[in-house]
Write an enzyme that holds these catalytic residues in place. Sequence first.
Site, mmCIF file in Angstrom:
data_model
loop_
_atom_site.group_PDB
_atom_site.id
_atom_site.type_symbol
_atom_site.label_atom_id
_atom_site.label_comp_id
_atom_site.label_asym_id
_atom_site.label_seq_id
_atom_site.Cartn_x
_atom_site.Cartn_y
_atom_site.Cartn_z
ATOM 1 N N THR A 86 0.844 -1.185 0.000
ATOM 2 C CA THR A 86 0.000 0.000 0.000
ATOM 3 C C THR A 86 0.878 1.232 0.000
ATOM 4 O O THR A 86 2.093 1.161 0.238
ATOM 5 C CB THR A 86 -0.977 0.015 1.190
ATOM 6 N N TYR A 87 0.256 2.351 -0.299
ATOM 7 C CA TYR A 87 0.945 3.645 -0.332
ATOM 8 C C TYR A 87 0.445 4.511 0.808
ATOM 9 O O TYR A 87 -0.746 4.515 1.129
ATOM 10 C CB TYR A 87 0.669 4.355 -1.667
ATOM 11 N N HIS A 88 1.355 5.251 1.431
ATOM 12 C CA HIS A 88 0.984 6.304 2.375
ATOM 13 C C HIS A 88 1.660 7.587 1.936
ATOM 14 O O HIS A 88 2.804 7.565 1.435
ATOM 15 C CB HIS A 88 1.431 5.969 3.798
ATOM 16 N N ALA A 152 -7.971 1.826 2.632
ATOM 17 C CA ALA A 152 -7.313 0.531 2.831
ATOM 18 C C ALA A 152 -7.332 0.164 4.307
ATOM 19 O O ALA A 152 -7.386 1.034 5.181
ATOM 20 C CB ALA A 152 -5.870 0.583 2.320
ATOM 21 N N ILE A 153 -7.273 -1.140 4.560
ATOM 22 C CA ILE A 153 -7.230 -1.666 5.921
ATOM 23 C C ILE A 153 -6.113 -2.700 6.017
ATOM 24 O O ILE A 153 -6.002 -3.581 5.160
ATOM 25 C CB ILE A 153 -8.565 -2.319 6.308
ATOM 26 N N GLY A 154 -5.298 -2.574 7.043
ATOM 27 C CA GLY A 154 -4.254 -3.563 7.306
ATOM 28 C C GLY A 154 -4.017 -3.624 8.800
ATOM 29 O O GLY A 154 -3.735 -2.587 9.420
ATOM 30 N N GLY A 165 -3.910 -0.314 11.088
ATOM 31 C CA GLY A 165 -5.292 0.167 11.038
ATOM 32 C C GLY A 165 -5.793 0.508 9.660
ATOM 33 O O GLY A 165 -5.842 -0.352 8.777
ATOM 34 N N ILE A 166 -6.131 1.807 9.438
ATOM 35 C CA ILE A 166 -6.811 2.207 8.205
ATOM 36 C C ILE A 166 -6.074 3.374 7.536
ATOM 37 O O ILE A 166 -5.301 4.094 8.182
ATOM 38 C CB ILE A 166 -8.279 2.602 8.482
ATOM 39 N N CYS A 183 -2.655 -3.224 -2.727
ATOM 40 C CA CYS A 183 -3.277 -4.365 -2.047
ATOM 41 C C CYS A 183 -3.375 -5.596 -2.940
ATOM 42 O O CYS A 183 -4.193 -6.495 -2.697
ATOM 43 C CB CYS A 183 -4.654 -3.981 -1.504
#
Length: 221
Positions: A86-88, A152-154, A165-166, A183
């Site tokens: 995922t990307y942040h 997204a959720i992890g 979290g989210i 994902c």
Amino acid sequence: MAALFEIDRPKAATPEWQVRGGLLPYPDAVAFMEARADAIAQGGAGEMVWLVEHPPIYTAGTSAKDSDLIDARFPVFKTGRGGQFTYHGPGQRVGYVMLDLKRRKADVRGYVRDLEEWLIRALARFDVKGERREGRVGIWVARGSREDKIAAIGVRVRKWVTFHGIALNVAPDLSHFTGIVPCGVRGHGVTSLADLGIAVSMVEIDAALKAAFEEVFVQVA
């Protein structure tokens, strides 16, 4: 709009709620979560929801495939959360949730469903219909003939204490997602509130997240 289901799992008091300004380096976030989750498990700290933003990064969950990293233009961090790449980055609200499931219910699947419900209810406050998809974790928005992921959720659970979290896309640079297969899901896009034409501040997002969180997770007196 998708129906809001009734939450029948045990709830608890409102966790400590903190908003961290600026862009938080990812290793600092992980170190804090690890320490806080251990303290919660040992009874030395209370539950917590921590809202942050990160500089542009990619994170690889425990199921990440090397082939899903297309262009490592930003730092890549392996992490113990579930999920894939995922990307942040700036313009994305990340919510790290540290709850004691022993005090609530020792049900990880139920917890993930509650995180989904939290996001759906928060988005509904901006008239956005967030939806679940069978076999795909996260929250999706139908857009005519296509559907895009908006959140997204992890999660990771250790000694029945949650962390990670989210991640909700408020107004990030969506081109940054093209460096990965988000994902591990091909054939679908990524969106944000800004991309949907909704101009909203982080302060407004945080207020919506807190109100929705209390509906789903907090015991009403």
